[in-house]
Design a protein around this motif. Structure first.
Motif, short mmCIF file in Angstrom:
data_model
loop_
_atom_site.label_atom_id
_atom_site.label_comp_id
_atom_site.label_asym_id
_atom_site.label_seq_id
_atom_site.Cartn_x
_atom_site.Cartn_y
_atom_site.Cartn_z
N LEU A 98 -15.14 50.94 16.97
CA LEU A 98 -15.51 50.26 18.21
C LEU A 98 -16.04 48.86 17.94
O LEU A 98 -15.81 47.92 18.72
N PHE A 99 -16.77 48.70 16.83
CA PHE A 99 -17.31 47.38 16.46
C PHE A 99 -16.90 46.97 15.05
O PHE A 99 -17.50 46.07 14.47
N GLY A 100 -15.86 47.60 14.54
CA GLY A 100 -15.42 47.30 13.18
C GLY A 100 -14.26 46.33 13.13
O GLY A 100 -13.46 46.38 12.19
N TRP A 101 -14.17 45.42 14.11
CA TRP A 101 -13.04 44.51 14.21
C TRP A 101 -13.22 43.12 13.61
O TRP A 101 -12.27 42.32 13.63
N PRO A 102 -14.40 42.72 13.08
CA PRO A 102 -14.54 41.34 12.60
C PRO A 102 -13.51 40.94 11.55
O PRO A 102 -13.05 39.79 11.54
N GLY A 103 -13.14 41.85 10.65
CA GLY A 103 -12.15 41.50 9.63
C GLY A 103 -10.80 41.16 10.25
O GLY A 103 -10.15 40.18 9.85
N ARG A 104 -10.36 41.97 11.22
CA ARG A 104 -9.09 41.68 11.90
C ARG A 104 -9.16 40.38 12.68
O ARG A 104 -8.23 39.58 12.67
N LEU A 105 -10.27 40.17 13.36
CA LEU A 105 -10.44 38.94 14.13
C LEU A 105 -10.38 37.72 13.22
O LEU A 105 -9.71 36.73 13.53
N ARG A 106 -11.05 37.79 12.10
CA ARG A 106 -11.08 36.65 11.18
C ARG A 106 -9.68 36.37 10.60
O ARG A 106 -9.21 35.22 10.64
N ALA A 107 -9.03 37.42 10.11
CA ALA A 107 -7.74 37.23 9.44
C ALA A 107 -6.62 36.87 10.40
O ALA A 107 -5.77 36.02 10.09
N GLN A 108 -6.61 37.51 11.59
CA GLN A 108 -5.48 37.34 12.49
C GLN A 108 -5.65 36.22 13.50
O GLN A 108 -4.65 35.68 14.00
N VAL A 109 -6.92 35.84 13.78
CA VAL A 109 -7.16 34.86 14.85
C VAL A 109 -7.95 33.65 14.37
O VAL A 109 -7.48 32.51 14.47
N LEU A 110 -9.15 33.86 13.87
CA LEU A 110 -10.05 32.74 13.58
C LEU A 110 -9.54 31.86 12.44
O LEU A 110 -9.56 30.62 12.56
N ASP A 111 -9.12 32.46 11.35
CA ASP A 111 -8.65 31.65 10.22
C ASP A 111 -7.41 30.83 10.57
O ASP A 111 -7.35 29.62 10.28
N PRO A 112 -6.38 31.43 11.21
CA PRO A 112 -5.23 30.60 11.60
C PRO A 112 -5.60 29.47 12.56
O PRO A 112 -5.14 28.34 12.39
N LEU A 113 -6.42 29.77 13.58
CA LEU A 113 -6.81 28.71 14.51
C LEU A 113 -7.59 27.62 13.80
O LEU A 113 -7.44 26.43 14.12
N SER A 114 -8.42 28.00 12.83
CA SER A 114 -9.19 27.01 12.09
C SER A 114 -8.28 26.04 11.33
O SER A 114 -8.66 24.89 11.07
N ARG A 115 -7.09 26.51 10.98
CA ARG A 115 -6.11 25.65 10.29
C ARG A 115 -5.19 24.94 11.27
O ARG A 115 -4.25 24.25 10.86
N GLY A 116 -5.43 25.13 12.57
CA GLY A 116 -4.57 24.51 13.58
C GLY A 116 -3.27 25.25 13.77
O GLY A 116 -2.32 24.71 14.35
N GLU A 117 -3.21 26.50 13.30
CA GLU A 117 -2.00 27.32 13.40
C GLU A 117 -2.13 28.32 14.55
O GLU A 117 -3.22 28.57 15.07
N CYS A 118 -1.00 28.92 14.92
CA CYS A 118 -1.01 29.96 15.93
C CYS A 118 -1.62 31.24 15.35
O CYS A 118 -1.36 31.60 14.21
N ALA A 119 -2.45 31.89 16.15
CA ALA A 119 -2.96 33.21 15.78
C ALA A 119 -1.87 34.23 16.10
O ALA A 119 -1.07 34.04 17.02
N ARG A 120 -1.88 35.33 15.36
CA ARG A 120 -0.91 36.40 15.59
C ARG A 120 -1.63 37.72 15.35
O ARG A 120 -2.03 38.01 14.23
N TYR A 121 -1.81 38.48 16.41
CA TYR A 121 -2.56 39.73 16.31
C TYR A 121 -1.80 40.86 17.01
O TYR A 121 -0.99 40.62 17.91
N ALA A 122 -2.08 42.08 16.56
CA ALA A 122 -1.44 43.26 17.14
C ALA A 122 -2.46 43.97 18.03
O ALA A 122 -3.45 44.50 17.54
N PRO A 123 -2.24 43.99 19.34
CA PRO A 123 -3.21 44.62 20.24
C PRO A 123 -3.20 46.15 20.12
O PRO A 123 -2.14 46.77 19.95
#
Length: 204
Positions: free
Chosen positions: A62-87
Motif C-alpha cells: 500500500l505504501f511500498g511504491w517509492p522505488g517504482r515512482l522513482r525509477a518509472q516517473v521521477l528519474d525520467p522526468l528529472s532528465r527531461g524524458e517521458c515517464a513510463r509506468y505500468a498502472p
C-alpha cells in the motif's frame, strides 16, 4: 480566495523541481477529496497531467511504491524524458499496459503519501487537503460500499502507521479546505515555519 485559476497561475511561476517539471503533490487522508481537487486544479492549469498513486500501489504494498515512482516517473522526468509506468489494476491484482507521461510545465501527483520524505526533494509545492482522518475514512467507506469493507479495515491501520512514521502535513506549503463556494487556500505549516524563521532572523 477560492478561485483555483489564480492559484494555478502562481503554481506556473514556481521554480521547476523535477527536470523541467513543476511537480505539485496533493496529499491528505484517504477519502478527503484529493482526487476531485487534483482534477479541478488540473483543469485550472489547462489540463495538466495527474499521476494517481493508486496506480503505483498494490494490495501487498500500500505504501511500498517509492522505488517504482522513482525509477518509472521521477528519474525520467528529472532528465527531461517521458515517464513510463505500468498502472496497477485493483480488480485483477496485476500491473496493466504501460502508460507514458510526458514532461509538462506543471504536473500533479495525488494520493496518500504524495508528500512523503522520498518524494519531497522532487516537489515544487506540497498541498494538503484538510480533513479529519476518521471522517475522511467514513466517506471513503461509503463511496466504495460494503464489498470493500475488509480492504478499508486494513487500509486505516496502514495509513495511520504511514503518517506516524513519515508525516506529510508538517511540510505542506498550503492547506486546502473545502467550503461551499469551492476551496479555501490556507497557509501551510511549512510556509508558517519559514515566515517565523525570517522574523526570528530579522530580530537577531
Amino acid at each position: 480566495m477560492n478561485d483555483l485559476a489564480d492559484h494555478a497561475r502562481r503554481l506556473r511561476f514556481l521554480p521547476p523541481s523535477c527536470g523541467p517539471v513543476r511537480l505539485v503533490a496533493v496529499d491528505g487522508h484517504a477519502g478527503s477529496g484529493k482526487s476531485t481537487f487534483a482534477g479541478r486544479m488540473a483543469a485550472a492549469l489547462g489540463e495538466a497531467p495527474v499521476l494517481h498513486l493508486d496506480d503505483l500501489a498494490t494490495h501487498e504494498e500500500l505504501f511500498g511504491w517509492p522505488g517504482r515512482l522513482r525509477a518509472q516517473v521521477l528519474d525520467p522526468l528529472s532528465r527531461g524524458e517521458c515517464a513510463r509506468y505500468a498502472p496497477y489494476d485493483w480488480t485483477t491484482r496485476c500491473f496493466g499496459a504501460p502508460r507514458t507521461l510526458a514532461p509538462a510545465p506543471v504536473m500533479l501527483i495525488e494520493g496518500v503519501g504524495a508528500g512523503r520524505a522520498a518524494v519531497r526533494p522532487f516537489l515544487s509545492a506540497l498541498l494538503w487537503i484538510e480533513g479529519d482522518s476518521q471522517a475522511s475514512w467514513e466517506r471513503g467507506r461509503l463511496r466504495d460500499g460494503p464489498g470493500l469493507a475488509g480492504f478499508w479495515d486494513g487500509w486505516t491501520v496502514a495509513e495511520r502507521r504511514h503518517f506516524t512514521d513519515d508525516p506529510s502535513y508538517p511540510f505542506a506549503d498550503a492547506v486546502i479546505r473545502q467550503v461551499p463556494a469551492g476551496y479555501a487556500w490556507l497557509e501551510g505549516p511549512r510556509a508558517k515555519a519559514r515566515a517565523s524563521r525570517v522574523v526570528t532572523d530579522g530580530q537577531d
